[in-house]
Write an enzyme that holds these catalytic residues in place. Sequence first.
Site, mmCIF file in Angstrom:
data_model
loop_
_atom_site.group_PDB
_atom_site.id
_atom_site.type_symbol
_atom_site.label_atom_id
_atom_site.label_comp_id
_atom_site.label_asym_id
_atom_site.label_seq_id
_atom_site.Cartn_x
_atom_site.Cartn_y
_atom_site.Cartn_z
ATOM 1 N N SER A 135 18.781 -43.704 -18.927
ATOM 2 C CA SER A 135 19.318 -43.064 -20.309
ATOM 3 C C SER A 135 18.654 -41.908 -20.808
ATOM 4 O O SER A 135 17.796 -41.446 -20.187
ATOM 5 C CB SER A 135 18.984 -44.268 -21.557
ATOM 6 O OG SER A 135 19.352 -43.939 -22.690
ATOM 7 N N TYR A 148 12.048 -49.841 -24.742
ATOM 8 C CA TYR A 148 13.312 -49.545 -24.055
ATOM 9 C C TYR A 148 13.272 -48.232 -23.371
ATOM 10 O O TYR A 148 13.320 -47.929 -22.156
ATOM 11 C CB TYR A 148 14.355 -49.438 -25.123
ATOM 12 C CG TYR A 148 15.892 -49.232 -24.298
ATOM 13 C CD1 TYR A 148 16.679 -50.216 -23.767
ATOM 14 C CD2 TYR A 148 16.351 -47.907 -24.688
ATOM 15 C CE1 TYR A 148 18.054 -49.739 -23.241
ATOM 16 C CE2 TYR A 148 17.633 -47.440 -24.226
ATOM 17 C CZ TYR A 148 18.458 -48.424 -23.614
ATOM 18 O OH TYR A 148 19.558 -48.099 -23.182
HETATM 19 N N1 LIG Z 1 25.588 -47.847 -24.765
HETATM 20 C C1 LIG Z 1 25.005 -46.687 -24.715
HETATM 21 O O1 LIG Z 1 24.916 -45.797 -25.534
HETATM 22 C C2 LIG Z 1 23.788 -46.700 -23.425
HETATM 23 C C3 LIG Z 1 23.333 -45.405 -23.287
HETATM 24 C C4 LIG Z 1 22.335 -45.090 -22.270
HETATM 25 C C5 LIG Z 1 22.290 -46.326 -21.242
HETATM 26 N N2 LIG Z 1 22.785 -47.356 -21.604
HETATM 27 C C6 LIG Z 1 22.736 -48.388 -20.399
HETATM 28 O O2 LIG Z 1 23.952 -48.851 -19.960
HETATM 29 C C7 LIG Z 1 23.710 -50.009 -19.262
HETATM 30 C C8 LIG Z 1 25.152 -50.978 -19.811
HETATM 31 O O3 LIG Z 1 24.900 -51.106 -21.275
HETATM 32 P P1 LIG Z 1 26.209 -51.217 -22.081
HETATM 33 O O4 LIG Z 1 26.106 -50.132 -23.595
HETATM 34 O O5 LIG Z 1 27.288 -51.218 -21.241
HETATM 35 O O6 LIG Z 1 25.541 -52.814 -22.692
HETATM 36 P P2 LIG Z 1 26.676 -54.077 -22.957
HETATM 37 O O7 LIG Z 1 25.702 -54.854 -23.651
HETATM 38 O O8 LIG Z 1 27.989 -53.620 -23.222
HETATM 39 O O9 LIG Z 1 26.541 -54.718 -21.444
HETATM 40 C C9 LIG Z 1 25.334 -55.042 -20.782
HETATM 41 C C10 LIG Z 1 26.037 -55.865 -19.464
HETATM 42 O O10 LIG Z 1 24.650 -56.357 -18.813
HETATM 43 C C11 LIG Z 1 24.520 -57.796 -18.517
HETATM 44 N N3 LIG Z 1 23.137 -58.046 -18.807
HETATM 45 C C12 LIG Z 1 22.312 -58.057 -19.856
HETATM 46 N N4 LIG Z 1 21.257 -58.738 -19.495
HETATM 47 C C13 LIG Z 1 21.177 -59.092 -17.970
HETATM 48 C C14 LIG Z 1 20.584 -59.846 -17.470
HETATM 49 N N5 LIG Z 1 19.122 -60.153 -17.651
HETATM 50 N N6 LIG Z 1 21.021 -59.952 -15.905
HETATM 51 C C15 LIG Z 1 22.139 -59.755 -15.670
HETATM 52 N N7 LIG Z 1 23.013 -59.178 -16.403
HETATM 53 C C16 LIG Z 1 22.564 -58.686 -17.834
HETATM 54 C C17 LIG Z 1 25.379 -58.169 -19.864
HETATM 55 O O11 LIG Z 1 25.785 -59.500 -19.579
HETATM 56 C C18 LIG Z 1 26.490 -57.096 -19.856
HETATM 57 O O12 LIG Z 1 27.577 -57.528 -18.841
HETATM 58 C C19 LIG Z 1 22.458 -50.643 -19.935
HETATM 59 O O13 LIG Z 1 21.364 -50.535 -18.764
HETATM 60 C C20 LIG Z 1 22.016 -49.804 -21.002
HETATM 61 O O14 LIG Z 1 20.685 -49.786 -21.390
HETATM 62 C C21 LIG Z 1 23.634 -47.876 -22.609
#
Ligand SMILES: NC(=O)c1ccc[n+]([C@@H]2O[C@H](COP(=O)([O-])OP(=O)(O)OC[C@H]3O[C@@H](n4cnc5c(N)ncnc54)[C@H](O)[C@@H]3O)[C@@H](O)[C@H]2O)c1
Length: 247
Positions: A135, A148
């Site tokens: 991230s 985080y």
């Molecule tokens: N949304 C943002 O702005 C952003 C920015 C930078 C990085 N990220 C990263 O991108 C990734 C996806 O985020 P998102 O925004 O799509 O989130 P989201 O909450 O929409 O999706 C997260 C997914 O991870 C799964 N998950 C969560 N905990 C889990 C576990 N213990 N075991 C297996 N699966 C698990 C959930 O079931 C879901 O499918 C994450 O690693 C997040 O940190 C997101």
Amino acid sequence: MAGKGVLVTGGTSGIGLATARRFLAEGARVFVCADDAAAVDATVASLGVGGGYCDVSRSEEVGSMVAAADAWLGGIDVLVNNAGVAQRSPFLDITAASFDRVVAVNLRGAFLVAQAVARGMVERGRGGVILNMSSTNGLGGEEDYAHYNATKAGVLLLTRTMAVELGTHRIRVNALCPGYIRTPLNAAIAAGSGDDFVGAYIRDRIPLARAGSAEDVAGAYAFLASDDAAFVTGTELVIDGGQLAVM
Ligand SMILES: NC(=O)c1ccc[n+]([C@@H]2O[C@H](COP(=O)([O-])OP(=O)(O)OC[C@H]3O[C@@H](n4cnc5c(N)ncnc54)[C@H](O)[C@@H]3O)[C@@H](O)[C@H]2O)c1
């Protein structure tokens, strides 16, 4: 990507779901996992992918999920190591339990899945690609996310070290650093902060003046997995609309 086997962790929501769709559109075979059985079933039914329940922080569950994905895909060529959680709290108030959970999923989970998949790739001997989700929070210290941020910085050094050790096996390892992406993960946070806050945040801090979409990040995953990135390893790609360029 035609015919390649792709495992997407956290492939049932947000960025992971968009990435599963993108790889399917590129002709790949896709297997998703998540810690939500109903969401896995719904994704399998709607996309026609393979899938399985797995909490990535639990090593036994990771072992059986990776074995199932490997069998379903006929070998994993690309790992999209994407599952993650975020919890918002001022540094002074973060509990040990919250710290442990964020580390367990984002850092330990990323390690467990990457190691299990890499072992299979080395054994099979046909190389591969591992893409770890970091991230912009792994590069700068956004307030109220110390735990985080620390996990996402950890993912960057995990990525570089894996790239160093796995290069001779023709396994490329890179990280993605998205900025503010509109997904269920931060929708709750945005709702709690109010529209004014989010609008001002985007106006003031993102030169492209919009939040990113899950598809923006899926495109970056697709590029780094492709042969266009054949000489790219041990680094990170920032997908943030210019946010880190702002002083
Ligand atoms: N949304 C943002 O702005 C952003 C920015 C930078 C990085 N990220 C990263 O991108 C990734 C996806 O985020 P998102 O925004 O799509 O989130 P989201 O909450 O929409 O999706 C997260 C997914 O991870 C799964 N998950 C969560 N905990 C889990 C576990 N213990 N075991 C297996 N699966 C698990 C959930 O079931 C879901 O499918 C994450 O690693 C997040 O940190 C997101």
